[in-house]
Design a protein around this motif. Structure first.
Motif: not given
Ligand SMILES: Cc1cc2nc3c(=O)[nH]c(=O)nc-3n(C[C@H](O)[C@H](O)[C@H](O)COP(=O)(O)O)c2cc1C
Length: 224
Positions: A14, A150, A209
């Motif tokens: 991020r 993806m 995560s």
């Protein structure tokens, strides 16, 4: 990179370094990723890769929409946010982890908005890949194939020392994306992937995560 290592190492990035990623490297990533399986070998995906001025204009357009209070309007409704239950809990757990690392106070709207806007700026990646489907195809079935390609993109990118973040946010204002990137009307925008060199000094990139323990989600049938 060894496959198990790559699967375990992949994570959402991020924040990226400003260093550009060459067209050749992204091309190689997509060529490898395109080995993904698809139903009947239909290969329903198509890629639009944005960078430079096009990307800057899209980012500016996204932020203008947010500042004007215009709600997102994605072409494919991928995700309705769960309001309660385990799915909501997992989502909240991730947010708690990210906010803690970033020093964001959940009650501070300004901080939360700034964080949300980062996603609409493709987390400062030098490039992003937009995945689209031909509108003549059914909307749901090919989404499985898109998911396969993806993940391949993320793993192939990792092999080439790049980081990625799969993002709904990047295609949530399709009119902005379409204004600047050349995407035929016949194609449905599905999802985006920010791609670049990870900035490992950025706290949120250290998030790990969580995953549900495997025994909570497997039913064994017919085993002794
Ligand atoms: C279809 C899809 C859409 C996603 N959209 C976003 C997004 O808009 N913004 C974001 O920060 N992360 C997004 N993510 C990343 C997820 O939050 C992330 O994959 C999940 O929290 C697991 O973390 P990991 O990727 O680091 O393993 C998306 C992931 C998927 C698969």
């Amino acid at each position: 990179m060894e496959i198990i290592e790559a699967i375990k190492k992949r994570k959402s990035i991020r924040k990226f370094k400003p260093d550009p990623v060459s067209k050749e490297v992204i091309r190689e990533t997509l060529e490898i990723a395109g080995r993904a399986p698809s139903a009947l070998n239909t290969q329903p995906w198509e890629f639009t890769v944005i960078s430079g001025d096009v990307m800057e204009n899209i980012k500016k357009g996204h932020i203008q929409k947010i500042k004007s209070g215009i709600p997102p309007n994605p072409e494919l409704k991928l995700m309705e946010w769960p309001r309660d239950g385990i799915y909501r809990n997992r989502q909240v757990n991730l947010a708690i982890q990210l906010f803690k690392l970033m020093g964001i106070d959940r009650k501070n709207k300004k901080q939360r908005t700034e964080w949300m806007e980062r996603g609409f700026r493709y987390f400062d990646a030098p490039a992003a890949i937009l995945l689209s489907l031909d509108r003549s195809l059914p909307e749901t079935a090919p989404v499985l194939d898109i998911g396969a390609v993806m993940q391949n993109i993320c793993l192939a990118a990792l092999h080439l020392n790049l980081g990625t973040c799969i993002e709904n946010q990047g295609v949530m204002y399709p009119d902005v994306v379409r204004k600047w990137a050349d995407i035929p009307k016949s194609r449905l925008l599905v999802v985006s992937i920010a791609i670049g060199f990870p900035d490992w000094d950025f706290p949120a990139n250290r998030v790990d995560s969580e995953r549900e323990p495997i025994d909570n989600i497997v039913n064994w049938c017919g085993f002794a």
